[in-house]
Design a protein around this motif. Structure first.
Motif, PDB file in Angstrom:
ATOM      1  N   GLU A  52      45.698  49.579  26.121  1.00 15.98           N
ATOM      2  CA  GLU A  52      44.778  50.554  26.320  1.00 15.98           C
ATOM      3  C   GLU A  52      43.885  48.918  27.019  1.00 15.98           C
ATOM      4  N   LEU A  53      43.570  47.332  25.778  1.00 17.48           N
ATOM      5  CA  LEU A  53      42.539  46.640  26.632  1.00 17.48           C
ATOM      6  C   LEU A  53      43.343  45.520  27.470  1.00 17.48           C
ATOM      7  N   SER A  54      44.224  45.852  28.129  1.00 20.94           N
ATOM      8  CA  SER A  54      44.603  44.979  28.853  1.00 20.94           C
ATOM      9  C   SER A  54      44.419  44.727  30.093  1.00 20.94           C
ATOM     10  N   VAL A  55      43.661  45.657  30.836  1.00 19.19           N
ATOM     11  CA  VAL A  55      42.346  46.549  31.631  1.00 19.19           C
ATOM     12  C   VAL A  55      41.666  44.623  31.567  1.00 19.19           C
ATOM     13  N   LEU A  56      40.962  44.660  30.174  1.00 19.77           N
ATOM     14  CA  LEU A  56      39.709  43.924  30.594  1.00 19.77           C
ATOM     15  C   LEU A  56      40.669  42.172  30.089  1.00 19.77           C
ATOM     16  N   ARG A  57      41.728  42.112  29.913  1.00 19.73           N
ATOM     17  CA  ARG A  57      42.005  40.898  29.940  1.00 19.73           C
ATOM     18  C   ARG A  57      42.229  39.671  31.197  1.00 19.73           C
ATOM     19  N   SER A  58      41.748  38.633  30.964  1.00 20.13           N
ATOM     20  CA  SER A  58      41.412  37.194  32.224  1.00 20.13           C
ATOM     21  C   SER A  58      42.446  36.566  32.463  1.00 20.13           C
ATOM     22  N   ASP A  59      43.207  36.104  31.963  1.00 18.48           N
ATOM     23  CA  ASP A  59      44.332  35.672  31.580  1.00 18.48           C
ATOM     24  C   ASP A  59      45.513  35.403  32.997  1.00 18.48           C
ATOM     25  N   GLY A  60      45.385  36.242  33.692  1.00 19.22           N
ATOM     26  CA  GLY A  60      46.592  37.074  34.623  1.00 19.22           C
ATOM     27  C   GLY A  60      47.656  37.679  34.226  1.00 19.22           C
ATOM     28  N   MET A  75      38.287  35.788  46.650  1.00 15.32           N
ATOM     29  CA  MET A  75      39.207  35.009  46.938  1.00 15.32           C
ATOM     30  C   MET A  75      40.819  35.384  47.125  1.00 15.32           C
ATOM     31  N   PRO A  76      41.664  34.376  47.540  1.00 19.05           N
ATOM     32  CA  PRO A  76      42.922  34.895  47.943  1.00 19.05           C
ATOM     33  C   PRO A  76      43.472  35.415  46.242  1.00 19.05           C
ATOM     34  N   PRO A  77      44.218  35.987  46.614  1.00 17.36           N
ATOM     35  CA  PRO A  77      45.286  35.906  45.262  1.00 17.36           C
ATOM     36  C   PRO A  77      45.661  34.501  44.505  1.00 17.36           C
ATOM     37  N   ALA A  78      46.857  33.889  45.561  1.00 17.00           N
ATOM     38  CA  ALA A  78      46.739  32.638  44.911  1.00 17.00           C
ATOM     39  C   ALA A  78      46.089  31.585  43.978  1.00 17.00           C
ATOM     40  N   ASP A  79      44.867  31.857  44.652  1.00 22.12           N
ATOM     41  CA  ASP A  79      43.444  30.922  43.871  1.00 22.12           C
ATOM     42  C   ASP A  79      42.689  31.819  42.860  1.00 22.12           C
ATOM     43  N   ARG A  80      43.297  32.878  42.061  1.00 27.41           N
ATOM     44  CA  ARG A  80      42.610  33.649  41.185  1.00 27.41           C
ATOM     45  C   ARG A  80      44.142  34.351  40.248  1.00 27.41           C
ATOM     46  N   LEU A  81      43.260  33.943  38.553  1.00 29.04           N
ATOM     47  CA  LEU A  81      43.711  34.969  37.491  1.00 29.04           C
ATOM     48  C   LEU A  81      43.313  36.293  37.170  1.00 29.04           C
ATOM     49  N   GLY A  82      43.768  36.883  36.930  1.00 28.01           N
ATOM     50  CA  GLY A  82      43.699  38.106  36.061  1.00 28.01           C
ATOM     51  C   GLY A  82      43.468  39.483  37.704  1.00 28.01           C
ATOM     52  N   SER A  83      42.285  39.952  37.539  1.00 31.95           N
ATOM     53  CA  SER A  83      42.338  41.224  38.098  1.00 31.95           C
ATOM     54  C   SER A  83      40.969  41.206  39.194  1.00 31.95           C
ATOM     55  N   PRO A  84      41.389  41.762  40.357  1.00 34.80           N
ATOM     56  CA  PRO A  84      40.252  40.805  41.663  1.00 34.80           C
ATOM     57  C   PRO A  84      38.622  41.605  41.381  1.00 34.80           C
ATOM     58  N   CYS A 133      41.418  27.524  38.618  1.00 33.77           N
ATOM     59  CA  CYS A 133      41.372  28.588  37.824  1.00 33.77           C
ATOM     60  C   CYS A 133      41.611  29.018  36.213  1.00 33.77           C
ATOM     61  N   ILE A 134      40.969  28.650  35.335  1.00 28.39           N
ATOM     62  CA  ILE A 134      41.807  28.416  33.977  1.00 28.39           C
ATOM     63  C   ILE A 134      41.211  30.456  33.549  1.00 28.39           C
ATOM     64  N   LEU A 191      32.096  25.403  38.620  1.00 29.95           N
ATOM     65  CA  LEU A 191      31.288  26.022  39.910  1.00 29.95           C
ATOM     66  C   LEU A 191      30.929  27.284  39.309  1.00 29.95           C
ATOM     67  N   ILE A 192      29.379  27.115  39.648  1.00 25.90           N
ATOM     68  CA  ILE A 192      28.879  28.721  39.673  1.00 25.90           C
ATOM     69  C   ILE A 192      28.853  29.300  40.357  1.00 25.90           C
ATOM     70  N   ARG A 193      29.358  29.362  41.379  1.00 27.16           N
ATOM     71  CA  ARG A 193      29.557  30.649  42.772  1.00 27.16           C
ATOM     72  C   ARG A 193      31.058  30.151  43.546  1.00 27.16           C
ATOM     73  N   PRO A 194      32.278  30.732  42.610  1.00 22.03           N
ATOM     74  CA  PRO A 194      33.249  30.060  43.119  1.00 22.03           C
ATOM     75  C   PRO A 194      33.033  30.950  44.530  1.00 22.03           C
ATOM     76  N   ASP A 195      33.870  29.960  45.497  1.00 21.18           N
ATOM     77  CA  ASP A 195      34.289  30.599  46.590  1.00 21.18           C
ATOM     78  C   ASP A 195      35.367  29.783  47.482  1.00 21.18           C
ATOM     79  N   ALA A 196      36.714  30.279  47.789  1.00 20.10           N
ATOM     80  CA  ALA A 196      37.500  29.563  48.458  1.00 20.10           C
ATOM     81  C   ALA A 196      37.278  28.201  48.964  1.00 20.10           C
TER      82      ALA A 196
END
Length: 413
Positions: free
Chosen positions: A158-166, A202-211, A378-379, A363-368
């Motif tokens: 259930e909590l997997s929807v809130l994970r931020s680690d990818g 952010m392109p999928p290759a440059d992010r972790l976790g859900s969009p 992306c950590i 970065l305070i306002r990340p973009d590609a």
């Protein structure tokens, strides 16, 4: 009877047309309901000797109390103008996609009904790697949630929807979380597309976790969960008695560590039967009693009799000078968060580590474009960091965010 503890009273609730005995969870944000017979959606009750062998966790907003006096939660539920033309399923659909028309205004109005105030209990779901980072000095950062909105989510699935680690699709036997209390609403922002457009694109290759959807809601095929980010994606100082907890497959919550502010340490709270939880936590010996954490660039500061001191926040009502001796724990007259900012290659960042010749910047306002320009990594979801030579940065400055210490809305018991 006079003198009876309301929390010890029998509580019965009605849920989906049936009546159940219940216990409040997270100060009334959710309820644990019990059944003698198996019911769809219920889990086995792990309590030894339990007469009611099945249980389920449900949001407080979805039940009706028919007997007893449960605690009244401090937080207000998400509200929406549900009608024949706008069902709850329609609200869910609105929360999961960006809208440039009137739907965008409606979903923003719904989202802004979920507020953070002083003392609001916040949570951030962690992987084993992130738990190890917290024990070694990481601070609350990035995407987080009100406990009120997530208290009914108790299993790793259930909590997997809130994970931020990818690794939101992993089926781990346990998942971890950081829980703390908010000092002020100034520390939290809603990640709307207008303010965090770079994250939404952010392109999928440059992010972790859900969009990042830009609606202020977390991506989910089932839930409507408002999400927050720490202001400017910056670190927040830990509040007194923050907790690191684990959730197992049967929905059991285990408090692992509690933050001891005067000692700047996490103190162990669990027994030896829970050591297996650390199989997926790198570099952590579960028998270690204390984890001292180093001072961080972001600090909570307070003023007492004209002098500035590092401070401790124990929301909603206690803010004092950081001191190991009780006699020196004076109440502060003003309170503020001090966060260092810097500009590198014309990109504004916060400083999260200062190693003299090198600065760890976020970065305070990340973009590609800025991520590529700085070579940032992306950590976790929404958090992009890199090392910068101090000599190449400009405008190093401490920015103070002052809090209003006027009367807070006290939690109702």
């Amino acid at each position: 009877m006079p003198g009876t503890d309301p929390a010890a009273e029998r509580i019965r609730v009605r849920y989906e047309g049936s009546d159940y005995s219940a216990e409040p969870v997270a100060k009334g944000a959710a309820f644990e309901i019990f059944s003698v017979t198996p019911v769809d959606g219920f889990l086995p009750n792990p309590r030894p000797g339990a007469r009611k062998l099945y249980r389920r966790f449900v949001p407080a907003a979805e039940i009706y109390v028919i007997e007893g006096r449960p605690p009244v939660p401090q937080e207000q539920p998400l509200s929406a103008p549900v009608s024949r033309g706008l069902s709850w399923s329609s609200v869910h659909q609105l929360s999961q996609s960006s809208h440039a028309d009137d739907g965008g205004l409606l979903v923003a109005r719904i989202r802004l009904s979920a507020k953070v105030s002083r003392g609001t209990r916040m949570v951030k779901v962690l992987s084993g790697r992130q738990l190890a980072g917290q024990l070694h000095g990481w601070l609350p950062q990035g995407f987080c949630y009100r406990e009120y909105d997530t208290a009914h989510l108790r299993t790793p699935a259930e909590l997997s929807v809130l994970r931020s680690d990818g690794d939101d699709g992993r089926a781990d036997p346990a998942v971890f979380a950081l829980r703390w209390r908010a000092v002020d609403s100034l520390d939290y922002q809603v990640p709307f597309a207008g303010d965090y457009a770079g994250l939404t694109r952010m392109p999928p290759a440059d992010r972790l976790g859900s969009p990042v959807l830009g609606t202020g809601f977390t991506p989910s095929g089932q839930h409507v969960i408002p999400e927050f980010v720490t202001a400017n994606l910056a670190d927040l100082p830990l509040t007194a008695f923050a907790e690191l907890v684990a959730y197992t497959e049967d929905g059991t919550e285990v408090v692992l560590y509690r933050y001891l502010p005067e000692q700047r340490a996490w103190g162990r709270m669990f027994g030896p039967q829970w050591r297996w939880l650390f199989a997926a936590v790198p570099g952590i010996a579960p028998e270690q009693e204390y984890f001292m954490i180093p001072p961080a660039p972001t600090k909570l500061m307070g003023r007492h009799r004209g002098q500035d001191y590092e401070a401790i926040a124990d929301p909603p009502g206690e803010f004092r000078v950081l001191a190991k001796t009780r006699a020196a724990r004076y109440a502060v007259e003003t309170l503020y968060r001090r966060t260092p900012y810097v500009t590198w290659r014309r990109v504004p960042c916060t400083v999260v580590r200062d190693e003299g010749e090198w600065l760890r910047v976020r970065l305070i306002r990340p973009d590609a474009e800025s991520v590529t320009q700085l070579g940032a990594s992306c950590i976790e979801r929404g958090i992009y960091e890199t090392w910068a030579p101090r000599a190449e940065t400009a405008g190093y400055r401490d920015v103070d965010t002052e809090y209003d210490l006027g009367p807070a809305v006290a939690p109702v018991s």
